[in-house]
Design a protein around this motif. Structure first.
Motif, PDB file in Angstrom:
ATOM      1  N   MET A   1      34.811 -22.516 -11.348  1.00  0.00           N
ATOM      2  CA  MET A   1      35.431 -21.224 -11.505  1.00  0.00           C
ATOM      3  C   MET A   1      34.349 -20.159 -11.598  1.00  0.00           C
ATOM      4  O   MET A   1      33.345 -20.349 -12.258  1.00  0.00           O
ATOM      5  CB  MET A   1      36.266 -21.183 -12.776  1.00  0.00           C
ATOM      6  N   GLY A   2      34.583 -19.059 -10.950  1.00  0.00           N
ATOM      7  CA  GLY A   2      33.658 -17.944 -11.004  1.00  0.00           C
ATOM      8  C   GLY A   2      33.821 -17.164 -12.297  1.00  0.00           C
ATOM      9  O   GLY A   2      34.693 -17.438 -13.103  1.00  0.00           O
ATOM     10  N   SER A   3      32.999 -16.149 -12.480  1.00  0.00           N
ATOM     11  CA  SER A   3      33.042 -15.364 -13.709  1.00  0.00           C
ATOM     12  C   SER A   3      34.353 -14.600 -13.849  1.00  0.00           C
ATOM     13  O   SER A   3      34.743 -14.234 -14.943  1.00  0.00           O
ATOM     14  CB  SER A   3      31.852 -14.405 -13.759  1.00  0.00           C
ATOM     15  N   ASP A   4      35.057 -14.355 -12.752  1.00  0.00           N
ATOM     16  CA  ASP A   4      36.345 -13.669 -12.809  1.00  0.00           C
ATOM     17  C   ASP A   4      37.509 -14.668 -12.768  1.00  0.00           C
ATOM     18  O   ASP A   4      38.624 -14.312 -12.429  1.00  0.00           O
ATOM     19  CB  ASP A   4      36.461 -12.650 -11.687  1.00  0.00           C
ATOM     20  N   ASN A   5      37.231 -15.926 -13.132  1.00  0.00           N
ATOM     21  CA  ASN A   5      38.211 -17.015 -13.147  1.00  0.00           C
ATOM     22  C   ASN A   5      38.819 -17.298 -11.779  1.00  0.00           C
ATOM     23  O   ASN A   5      39.899 -17.853 -11.685  1.00  0.00           O
ATOM     24  CB  ASN A   5      39.315 -16.751 -14.179  1.00  0.00           C
ATOM     25  N   LYS A   6      38.135 -16.925 -10.724  1.00  0.00           N
ATOM     26  CA  LYS A   6      38.574 -17.212  -9.373  1.00  0.00           C
ATOM     27  C   LYS A   6      37.944 -18.534  -8.936  1.00  0.00           C
ATOM     28  O   LYS A   6      36.764 -18.775  -9.171  1.00  0.00           O
ATOM     29  CB  LYS A   6      38.125 -16.071  -8.448  1.00  0.00           C
ATOM     30  N   LEU A   7      38.741 -19.397  -8.335  1.00  0.00           N
ATOM     31  CA  LEU A   7      38.241 -20.684  -7.870  1.00  0.00           C
ATOM     32  C   LEU A   7      37.229 -20.475  -6.742  1.00  0.00           C
ATOM     33  O   LEU A   7      37.476 -19.717  -5.814  1.00  0.00           O
ATOM     34  CB  LEU A   7      39.415 -21.534  -7.373  1.00  0.00           C
ATOM     35  N   ASN A   9      34.934 -22.307  -3.765  1.00  0.00           N
ATOM     36  CA  ASN A   9      34.828 -23.509  -2.944  1.00  0.00           C
ATOM     37  C   ASN A   9      33.450 -23.581  -2.310  1.00  0.00           C
ATOM     38  O   ASN A   9      32.998 -22.611  -1.710  1.00  0.00           O
ATOM     39  CB  ASN A   9      35.881 -23.505  -1.833  1.00  0.00           C
ATOM     40  N   TYR A  10      32.820 -24.740  -2.455  1.00  0.00           N
ATOM     41  CA  TYR A  10      31.528 -24.998  -1.825  1.00  0.00           C
ATOM     42  C   TYR A  10      31.659 -26.286  -1.022  1.00  0.00           C
ATOM     43  O   TYR A  10      32.462 -27.159  -1.349  1.00  0.00           O
ATOM     44  CB  TYR A  10      30.423 -25.163  -2.883  1.00  0.00           C
ATOM     45  N   ARG A  11      30.862 -26.410   0.025  1.00  0.00           N
ATOM     46  CA  ARG A  11      30.836 -27.627   0.826  1.00  0.00           C
ATOM     47  C   ARG A  11      29.498 -28.310   0.598  1.00  0.00           C
ATOM     48  O   ARG A  11      28.475 -27.657   0.426  1.00  0.00           O
ATOM     49  CB  ARG A  11      30.984 -27.319   2.309  1.00  0.00           C
ATOM     50  N   VAL A  28      24.112 -22.000  -8.573  1.00  0.00           N
ATOM     51  CA  VAL A  28      23.354 -22.236  -9.806  1.00  0.00           C
ATOM     52  C   VAL A  28      23.800 -21.246 -10.880  1.00  0.00           C
ATOM     53  O   VAL A  28      23.983 -21.619 -12.045  1.00  0.00           O
ATOM     54  CB  VAL A  28      21.832 -22.133  -9.557  1.00  0.00           C
ATOM     55  N   GLU A  29      24.025 -19.985 -10.494  1.00  0.00           N
ATOM     56  CA  GLU A  29      24.494 -18.984 -11.446  1.00  0.00           C
ATOM     57  C   GLU A  29      25.844 -19.382 -12.041  1.00  0.00           C
ATOM     58  O   GLU A  29      26.069 -19.211 -13.241  1.00  0.00           O
ATOM     59  CB  GLU A  29      24.572 -17.616 -10.782  1.00  0.00           C
ATOM     60  N   LEU A  30      26.747 -19.923 -11.217  1.00  0.00           N
ATOM     61  CA  LEU A  30      28.038 -20.399 -11.732  1.00  0.00           C
ATOM     62  C   LEU A  30      27.840 -21.503 -12.763  1.00  0.00           C
ATOM     63  O   LEU A  30      28.490 -21.506 -13.814  1.00  0.00           O
ATOM     64  CB  LEU A  30      28.912 -20.938 -10.600  1.00  0.00           C
ATOM     65  N   LEU A  31      26.944 -22.434 -12.456  1.00  0.00           N
ATOM     66  CA  LEU A  31      26.675 -23.525 -13.399  1.00  0.00           C
ATOM     67  C   LEU A  31      26.125 -22.993 -14.711  1.00  0.00           C
ATOM     68  O   LEU A  31      26.532 -23.412 -15.788  1.00  0.00           O
ATOM     69  CB  LEU A  31      25.696 -24.528 -12.785  1.00  0.00           C
ATOM     70  N   GLU A  87      24.766 -15.725  -0.934  1.00  0.00           N
ATOM     71  CA  GLU A  87      26.139 -16.091  -1.295  1.00  0.00           C
ATOM     72  C   GLU A  87      26.655 -17.258  -0.469  1.00  0.00           C
ATOM     73  O   GLU A  87      27.853 -17.456  -0.362  1.00  0.00           O
ATOM     74  CB  GLU A  87      27.047 -14.875  -1.118  1.00  0.00           C
ATOM     75  N   SER A  88      25.789 -18.021   0.121  1.00  0.00           N
ATOM     76  CA  SER A  88      26.210 -19.172   0.920  1.00  0.00           C
ATOM     77  C   SER A  88      27.089 -20.098   0.096  1.00  0.00           C
ATOM     78  O   SER A  88      26.945 -20.200  -1.118  1.00  0.00           O
ATOM     79  CB  SER A  88      24.982 -19.938   1.412  1.00  0.00           C
ATOM     80  N   LYS A  89      27.993 -20.777   0.744  1.00  0.00           N
ATOM     81  CA  LYS A  89      28.889 -21.735   0.080  1.00  0.00           C
ATOM     82  C   LYS A  89      28.551 -23.162   0.499  1.00  0.00           C
ATOM     83  O   LYS A  89      29.371 -24.044   0.439  1.00  0.00           O
ATOM     84  CB  LYS A  89      30.354 -21.425   0.417  1.00  0.00           C
ATOM     85  N   LEU A  90      27.303 -23.370   0.934  1.00  0.00           N
ATOM     86  CA  LEU A  90      26.872 -24.673   1.428  1.00  0.00           C
ATOM     87  C   LEU A  90      25.764 -25.245   0.555  1.00  0.00           C
ATOM     88  O   LEU A  90      24.752 -24.592   0.307  1.00  0.00           O
ATOM     89  CB  LEU A  90      26.379 -24.554   2.873  1.00  0.00           C
ATOM     90  N   ILE A  91      25.969 -26.470   0.098  1.00  0.00           N
ATOM     91  CA  ILE A  91      24.972 -27.224  -0.661  1.00  0.00           C
ATOM     92  C   ILE A  91      24.493 -28.343   0.259  1.00  0.00           C
ATOM     93  O   ILE A  91      25.309 -29.040   0.861  1.00  0.00           O
ATOM     94  CB  ILE A  91      25.589 -27.810  -1.941  1.00  0.00           C
ATOM     95  N   ILE A  92      23.187 -28.499   0.375  1.00  0.00           N
ATOM     96  CA  ILE A  92      22.632 -29.529   1.258  1.00  0.00           C
ATOM     97  C   ILE A  92      22.092 -30.682   0.422  1.00  0.00           C
ATOM     98  O   ILE A  92      21.217 -30.495  -0.422  1.00  0.00           O
ATOM     99  CB  ILE A  92      21.517 -28.953   2.151  1.00  0.00           C
TER     100      ILE A  92
END
Length: 134
Positions: A1-7, A9-11, A28-31, A87-92
């Motif tokens: 969940m983001g800081s604004d409680n919005k879900l 999604n990362y791949r 990392v900031e979300l974590l 702001e990429s949504k990709l984890i390698i």
């Protein structure tokens, strides 16, 4: 969940050509904002890498290590990840992560098109994480 409680999604991309694990700084900031209690960061020298397209990816002056528990049967460890700005949504998950998490692929020959099975620690991914796209 983001800081604004919005879900959010990362791949996760399993990349056998990547020599390191890579995570976006936004993840990392979300974590660090409380989504995980197991994230650790460590200072390092800023660096860059050439990606498959030939472009350059610049890394932050720190690395991150953390685990992600998807369910009671699936946990992936990400150690010494290079962190890139953006702001990429990709984890390698590169070679170090593939080895650490015992990820393997197997080609299954059938009478029709061949299929590829992904296994984590010897178990088929489709059985331990039914929502995955193989």
């Amino acid at each position: 969940m983001g800081s604004d409680n919005k879900l959010e999604n990362y791949r996760i991309l399993l990349d056998s050509g990547a020599t390191c694990n890579v995570v976006p700084s936004s993840f990392v900031e979300l974590l660090l904002l409380g989504c995980s209690d197991n994230v650790k960061t460590q200072d390092c020298q800023p660096s860059a890498a050439r990606v498959a397209s030939g472009a350059s990816m610049n890394f932050e002056p720190y690395e991150a290590s953390f685990d992600i528990n998807f369910n009671e049967n699936l946990k992936l460890s990400f150690n010494d990840c290079k962190v890139h700005a953006g702001e990429s949504k990709l984890i390698i998950l590169g070679v170090p992560g593939i080895i650490k998490n015992e990820v393997e692929t197997k080609i299954i020959k059938t009478s029709g098109p061949h299929k590829m099975e992904v296994r984590v620690k010897g178990k088929p991914l489709r059985k331990i994480w039914p929502k995955c796209e193989e």
